[in-house]
Design a protein around this motif. Structure first.
Motif, mmCIF file in Angstrom:
data_model
loop_
_atom_site.group_PDB
_atom_site.id
_atom_site.type_symbol
_atom_site.label_atom_id
_atom_site.label_comp_id
_atom_site.label_asym_id
_atom_site.label_seq_id
_atom_site.Cartn_x
_atom_site.Cartn_y
_atom_site.Cartn_z
ATOM 1 N N LEU A 1 0.831 -1.204 0.000
ATOM 2 C CA LEU A 1 0.000 0.000 0.000
ATOM 3 C C LEU A 1 0.872 1.263 0.000
ATOM 4 C CD1 LEU A 1 -2.859 1.291 0.322
ATOM 5 C CD2 LEU A 1 -2.461 1.260 2.787
ATOM 6 N N ILE A 2 1.935 1.235 0.789
ATOM 7 C CA ILE A 2 2.822 2.401 0.864
ATOM 8 C C ILE A 2 3.499 2.645 -0.491
ATOM 9 C CG2 ILE A 2 4.966 3.258 1.906
ATOM 10 C CD1 ILE A 2 4.028 1.945 4.532
ATOM 11 N N ASN A 3 3.978 1.565 -1.112
ATOM 12 C CA ASN A 3 4.596 1.717 -2.430
ATOM 13 C C ASN A 3 3.614 2.329 -3.427
ATOM 14 O OD1 ASN A 3 6.973 0.659 -1.515
ATOM 15 N ND2 ASN A 3 6.622 -1.397 -2.347
ATOM 16 N N GLU A 4 2.387 1.876 -3.330
ATOM 17 C CA GLU A 4 1.376 2.394 -4.255
ATOM 18 C C GLU A 4 1.139 3.893 -4.010
ATOM 19 O OE1 GLU A 4 -2.495 0.573 -3.909
ATOM 20 O OE2 GLU A 4 -3.311 2.182 -5.176
ATOM 21 N N LEU A 5 1.064 4.262 -2.739
ATOM 22 C CA LEU A 5 0.858 5.673 -2.396
ATOM 23 C C LEU A 5 1.998 6.547 -2.926
ATOM 24 C CD1 LEU A 5 -0.303 5.516 1.321
ATOM 25 C CD2 LEU A 5 -1.426 6.841 -0.479
ATOM 26 N N LEU A 6 3.213 6.026 -2.792
ATOM 27 C CA LEU A 6 4.387 6.810 -3.157
ATOM 28 C C LEU A 6 4.691 6.734 -4.650
ATOM 29 C CD1 LEU A 6 6.679 5.864 -0.157
ATOM 30 C CD2 LEU A 6 5.393 7.981 -0.492
ATOM 31 N N GLY A 7 4.062 5.751 -5.298
ATOM 32 C CA GLY A 7 4.304 5.603 -6.727
ATOM 33 C C GLY A 7 5.676 5.030 -7.028
ATOM 34 N N GLN A 8 6.298 4.386 -6.059
ATOM 35 C CA GLN A 8 7.622 3.782 -6.267
ATOM 36 C C GLN A 8 7.756 2.550 -5.394
ATOM 37 O OE1 GLN A 8 11.117 6.329 -5.801
ATOM 38 N NE2 GLN A 8 9.791 8.092 -6.190
ATOM 39 N N ASP A 9 8.551 1.590 -5.865
ATOM 40 C CA ASP A 9 8.766 0.394 -5.044
ATOM 41 C C ASP A 9 9.893 0.643 -4.058
ATOM 42 O OD1 ASP A 9 6.732 -0.987 -6.115
ATOM 43 O OD2 ASP A 9 7.954 -2.063 -7.595
ATOM 44 N N ILE A 10 9.614 1.421 -3.061
ATOM 45 C CA ILE A 10 10.679 1.749 -2.113
ATOM 46 C C ILE A 10 10.782 0.707 -1.002
ATOM 47 C CG2 ILE A 10 9.182 3.331 -0.785
ATOM 48 C CD1 ILE A 10 12.200 4.871 -0.715
ATOM 49 N N GLN A 11 9.658 0.091 -0.639
ATOM 50 C CA GLN A 11 9.655 -0.916 0.417
ATOM 51 C C GLN A 11 9.616 -2.314 -0.181
ATOM 52 O OE1 GLN A 11 10.819 0.721 2.883
ATOM 53 N NE2 GLN A 11 9.384 -0.013 4.428
ATOM 54 N N ARG A 12 10.344 -3.216 0.440
ATOM 55 C CA ARG A 12 10.314 -4.602 -0.005
ATOM 56 C C ARG A 12 8.985 -5.239 0.379
ATOM 57 N NH1 ARG A 12 14.141 -9.000 1.449
ATOM 58 N NH2 ARG A 12 14.474 -7.850 3.392
ATOM 59 N N THR A 13 8.469 -6.083 -0.480
ATOM 60 C CA THR A 13 7.210 -6.764 -0.151
ATOM 61 C C THR A 13 7.397 -8.267 -0.332
ATOM 62 O OG1 THR A 13 6.466 -6.588 -2.436
ATOM 63 C CG2 THR A 13 5.773 -4.841 -0.949
ATOM 64 N N GLY A 14 6.552 -9.041 0.290
ATOM 65 C CA GLY A 14 6.660 -10.493 0.111
ATOM 66 C C GLY A 14 5.781 -11.248 1.081
ATOM 67 N N GLN A 15 5.605 -12.538 0.808
ATOM 68 C CA GLN A 15 4.671 -13.339 1.604
ATOM 69 C C GLN A 15 5.165 -13.617 3.021
ATOM 70 O OE1 GLN A 15 1.711 -13.869 0.959
ATOM 71 N NE2 GLN A 15 1.527 -13.547 -1.240
#
Ligand SMILES: Nc1nc2c(ncn2[C@@H]2O[C@H](COP(=O)(O)OP(=O)(O)O)[C@@H](O)[C@H]2O)c(=O)[nH]1
Ligand SMILES: [Mg+2]
Length: 448
Positions: A55-69
């Motif tokens: 959600l944060i990446n989407e808000l910022l418009g950049q993949d700044i945070q790592r995501t994963g299961q």
């Protein structure tokens, strides 16, 4: 008026008028100081892999945070605006807690282990123009929570205290340590208004196979929430999904609007900033006021007893002044002539006053000794057990406040000396009262 200007004005006013009083009554000012210091903050917390970072990446418009299961990211990350034109960069936790311009000084107490899981990322994004976002490591369950090596719940509580909006995220699969988390954050927020700062989000709803699956998950979450809030009414739960992850489906179509509402709500967090600052000031100054009220009444009782003791000492000192030298003369044949006999024989001179004056002074010193040694400490002892008699608890709000502040008052009383009588408590009390009734009120009016 511009919010930033208002905040700066409030900061200097509170600093000037109130910080000496917090110090004087041994109350912590750092909390308020931290809140006044920095920019609006949105804190995102929730289960691990509930989609916080996505959600944060989407808000910022950049993949700044790592995501994963899996629980991929176990750090508290402050994401804030960097210098324009500069590349994104990271600042370690140990630097953040030592930076006076940032509100994180008090996090030093959580120790080295926490600081190595704390960092700031500076980057450019329109969303960050007027706010910072905190991504947090997902909560696990209460057993594994203890293995982190620092007090995760306490950290959450303090972060929540700084935040203008707290996004509490769940996903349909796990409940996590919802109740503990909620209690940790709720206890640091103002009683009256804290609830408004938390929004509840159920994410990854696209993973529900069908509508009845979604309804079941939603029902379970609502039950959980009523357990943790202790309220019968269920707060609004935003149902959402990450558009990048979700396959379009019949369930999702009507939820697109709700997603937009959520994003709008998050982006509007800076708008609540000044109001939150005012509420926090309100809360802490009311605490200060209650402590001051108790000390004011204590010093008033002290003055009453002092007046009584003085009256007795004064009455006692008249015979001592006129007849004391006679008593001494009959015992040690000094002085040659007493004050009264000199008065009778009309041979009065300055020497006749020396002994009576000394005796008078001695009586007053003795009276002060008795007052401070017995009368005043008796007063201290009395109120050590009945400190609630020092305040008027005429509302539920004040009763709650008192249960929080009582210990503070007791420790002040334990340390009290006769100097309290001259400490100006009642002047401080009117000053605080004036601040709440007039200064603070005028700020509330300004933002209305
Ligand atoms: N299907 C689906 N997957 C999602 C959604 N949001 C996040 N994910 C995935 O769930 C995993 C965990 O997401 P992440 O943002 O890392 O969760 P965090 O641990 O809360 O930060 C990642 O693999 C994401 O790609 C969603 O709305 N739908
Ligand atoms: Mg994450």
């Amino acid at each position: 008026m511009n919010e930033k200007v208002l905040q700066a004005e409030l900061q200097s006013k509170v600093e000037k008028m109130l910080s000496p009083l917090f110090l004087k009554y041994h109350l912590d000012f750092s909390n308020l100081d931290a809140i006044l210091k920095w920019r609006p903050i949105v804190l995102v917390i929730g289960n691990y892999s509930s989609g916080k970072s996505t959600l944060i990446n989407e808000l910022l418009g950049q993949d700044i945070q790592r995501t994963g299961q899996a629980p991929t990211d176990d750090s508290f990350t402050i994401i804030t605006a960097g210098v324009v034109g500069e590349e994104a960069r990271e600042i370690p936790g140990s630097t953040l807690v030592n930076d006076d311009t940032l509100p994180f000084g008090s996090f030093k107490k959580f120790g080295q282990r926490f600081m190595s899981h704390f960092l700031m990322k500076k980057m450019e994004s329109p969303v960050l123009e007027n706010m910072a976002i905190i991504d947090s490591p997902g909560m696990l369950d209460s057993v594994t929570e203890k293995d982190r090596g620092y007090d995760y719940m306490a950290v959450l509580g303090e972060m929540a205290n700084l935040a203008d909006l707290i996004v509490l995220m769940f996903d349909p699969h796990k409940a996590g340590t919802i109740k503990e988390t909620y209690t940790a954050i709720r206890s640091t927020l103002p009683e009256k208004s804290g609830e408004d700062r938390i929004i509840f989000v159920m994410s990854r709803v696209d993973e529900c196979d069908n509508l009845s699956d979604l309804v079941r998950s939603y029902g379970a979450l609502c039950w959980n929430m009523s357990q943790m809030t202790g309220r019968k009414d269920i707060p609004h739960v935003y149902l959402t999904y990450a558009p990048g992850e979700a396959e379009p489906s019949d369930i999702l179509a009507p939820l697109a609007q709700e997603r937009d509402q959520l994003i709008t709500k998050i982006k509007s967090a800076p708008g609540f900033r000044v109001n939150h600052i005012l509420e926090d000031i309100d809360k802490q100054v009311n605490e200060l006021q209650l402590v001051c009220e108790a000390m004011t009444r204590f010093s008033q009782r002290g003055w009453q007893l002092f007046a009584k003791t003085s009256k007795i000492a004064f009455l006692f000192s008249i015979p001592v002044f006129f007849f004391g030298d006679m008593l001494i003369q009959s015992a040690i044949s000094y002085p040659n002539e007493t004050l009264l006999s000199a008065l009778q024989s009309r041979t009065l001179n300055a020497d006749n006053f020396i002994l009576p004056t000394c005796l008078l002074a001695l009586t007053l010193v003795l009276a002060w000794f008795i007052f401070s040694r017995f009368v005043f400490s008796g007063l201290k002892k009395k109120y050590a057990n009945q400190s609630q008699d020092l305040v008027i608890l005429d509302s539920e709000y004040k009763k709650n406040l008192w249960s929080k502040m009582q210990e503070k008052v007791q420790s002040l009383l334990a340390k009290a000396t006769t100097r309290e009588l001259w400490a100006g408590h009642s002047r401080n009390f009117s000053k605080i009262q004036r601040f709440l009734a007039s200064d603070l009120q005028s700020y509330y009016d300004k933002i209305r």
